[in-house]
Write a protein that holds these residues in place. Structure first.
Motif, PDB file in Angstrom:
ATOM      1  N   PHE A 160       0.735  -1.302   0.276  1.00 16.50           N
ATOM      2  CA  PHE A 160      -0.056  -0.009   0.245  1.00 16.50           C
ATOM      3  C   PHE A 160       1.273   1.299   0.118  1.00 16.50           C
ATOM      4  N   LEU A 161       2.014   1.209   0.941  1.00 26.56           N
ATOM      5  CA  LEU A 161       2.492   2.917   0.824  1.00 26.56           C
ATOM      6  C   LEU A 161       3.468   3.022   0.404  1.00 26.56           C
ATOM      7  N   PRO A 162       4.275   2.125  -0.107  1.00 30.29           N
ATOM      8  CA  PRO A 162       5.766   2.755  -1.273  1.00 30.29           C
ATOM      9  C   PRO A 162       4.601   3.162  -2.205  1.00 30.29           C
ATOM     10  N   GLU A 163       3.468   1.867  -2.743  1.00 29.64           N
ATOM     11  CA  GLU A 163       2.792   2.451  -4.090  1.00 29.64           C
ATOM     12  C   GLU A 163       2.140   4.753  -4.592  1.00 29.64           C
ATOM     13  N   TRP A 215       5.388  11.038  -4.792  1.00 31.14           N
ATOM     14  CA  TRP A 215       5.605  12.178  -4.661  1.00 31.14           C
ATOM     15  C   TRP A 215       7.308  12.450  -4.578  1.00 31.14           C
ATOM     16  N   GLU A 216       7.883  11.311  -5.241  1.00 33.05           N
ATOM     17  CA  GLU A 216       9.558  11.286  -5.033  1.00 33.05           C
ATOM     18  C   GLU A 216       9.372  11.101  -6.684  1.00 33.05           C
ATOM     19  N   GLY A 217       8.192  11.339  -7.866  1.00 32.79           N
ATOM     20  CA  GLY A 217       8.281  10.799  -9.254  1.00 32.79           C
ATOM     21  C   GLY A 217       8.817  12.720  -9.819  1.00 32.79           C
ATOM     22  N   GLU A 218       8.187  12.463 -10.975  1.00 35.32           N
ATOM     23  CA  GLU A 218       8.886  13.860 -11.426  1.00 35.32           C
ATOM     24  C   GLU A 218       7.239  14.822 -11.675  1.00 35.32           C
ATOM     25  N   GLY A 219       7.722  15.816 -12.694  1.00 31.11           N
ATOM     26  CA  GLY A 219       6.044  16.443 -12.521  1.00 31.11           C
ATOM     27  C   GLY A 219       5.717  17.807 -11.991  1.00 31.11           C
ATOM     28  N   ARG A 229      -3.711   6.719  -8.185  1.00 35.58           N
ATOM     29  CA  ARG A 229      -3.001   5.529  -7.474  1.00 35.58           C
ATOM     30  C   ARG A 229      -4.026   4.333  -6.216  1.00 35.58           C
ATOM     31  N   TYR A 230      -4.100   5.412  -5.438  1.00 35.48           N
ATOM     32  CA  TYR A 230      -5.228   5.111  -4.288  1.00 35.48           C
ATOM     33  C   TYR A 230      -5.785   4.854  -4.267  1.00 35.48           C
ATOM     34  N   LYS A 244       7.842   6.054   5.950  1.00 35.58           N
ATOM     35  CA  LYS A 244       8.218   6.780   6.588  1.00 35.58           C
ATOM     36  C   LYS A 244       7.694   8.357   5.134  1.00 35.58           C
ATOM     37  N   PRO A 245       6.114   8.404   5.920  1.00 33.06           N
ATOM     38  CA  PRO A 245       5.963   9.632   4.563  1.00 33.06           C
ATOM     39  C   PRO A 245       6.493  10.667   4.462  1.00 33.06           C
TER      40      PRO A 245
END
Length: 201
Positions: free
Chosen positions: A65-68, A73-77, A89-90, A124-125
């Protein structure tokens, strides 16, 4: 005696169902064994205790659940694009795995100390990254100033409530399974659009 993966899979499937219905305190190993179609002795061979079995279920659920979600937030855009991906995704994930949020919510409501287990798993969020994205979005004129925590709580609430409250929604609104699934699918866009419009400067 070697452990059979098929038997273990049946146990985990049964445990997800029982834990989702009754939580850790209300579940019984005999119920899980009956649901899996095995005897209690065999269940204890695979999992020594109910706590160990629950930890395995919770770890798998959170691990999926969480890594997805955090990865968005670590991606591009820019922030608007990330909000759109996060919502998609959620909703996709909780619709396909409805037991995950209900299992986590149920257990952390009655056993808040279990939150420590989640922290120990290393999830960790990305609060710092989210705050940076909000700040950059404001500076770029894409969004109005907003507290990152308010933003994420609003998004999660709109995404997860229709899944957690499925039975109530279908009962009150008198809709069948197909109509419900269609509604969930359309929410991938409508929720993202609603959030983005609410953030416009």
């Amino acid at each position: 005696m070697e452990k059979d993966l098929t038997t273990e899979g049946r146990i985990l499937t049964a445990a997800r169902s029982i834990f989702q219905q009754k939580g850790l305190a209300g579940a019984r190993m005999q119920e899980i064994a009956d649901e899996a179609g095995i005897n209690k002795a065999l269940l204890h061979y695979y999992f020594r205790s109910k706590d160990k079995l629950f930890e395995r279920i919770l770890e798998e659920a959170i691990g999926k659940f969480l890594p997805e979600l955090f990865g968005v937030w670590e991606g591009e855009g820019n922030i608007l694009e990330k909000i759109e991906r996060f919502v998609h995704r959620y909703i996709s994930f909780v619709a396909e795995n409805p037991y995950v949020p209900s299992l986590i919510l149920h257990e952390l409501t009655i056993n808040p100390e279990k939150a420590g287990m989640i922290r120990k798993m290393g999830f960790k969020p990305p609060k710092d990254k989210m705050m940076m994205e909000v700040m950059l979005g404001v500076q770029a004129g894409l969004i109005r100033p907003v507290h990152p925590m308010d933003l994420i709580l609003n998004i999660i609430s709109m995404c997860v409530f229709p899944v957690l409250a499925r039975n109530m929604i279908q009962g009150v609104m008198l809709i069948d399974d197909l109509t419900y699934q269609e509604m969930i699918e359309t929410r991938k866009k409508s929720v993202a659009d609603f959030v983005i419009q609410s953030l416009r400067p």
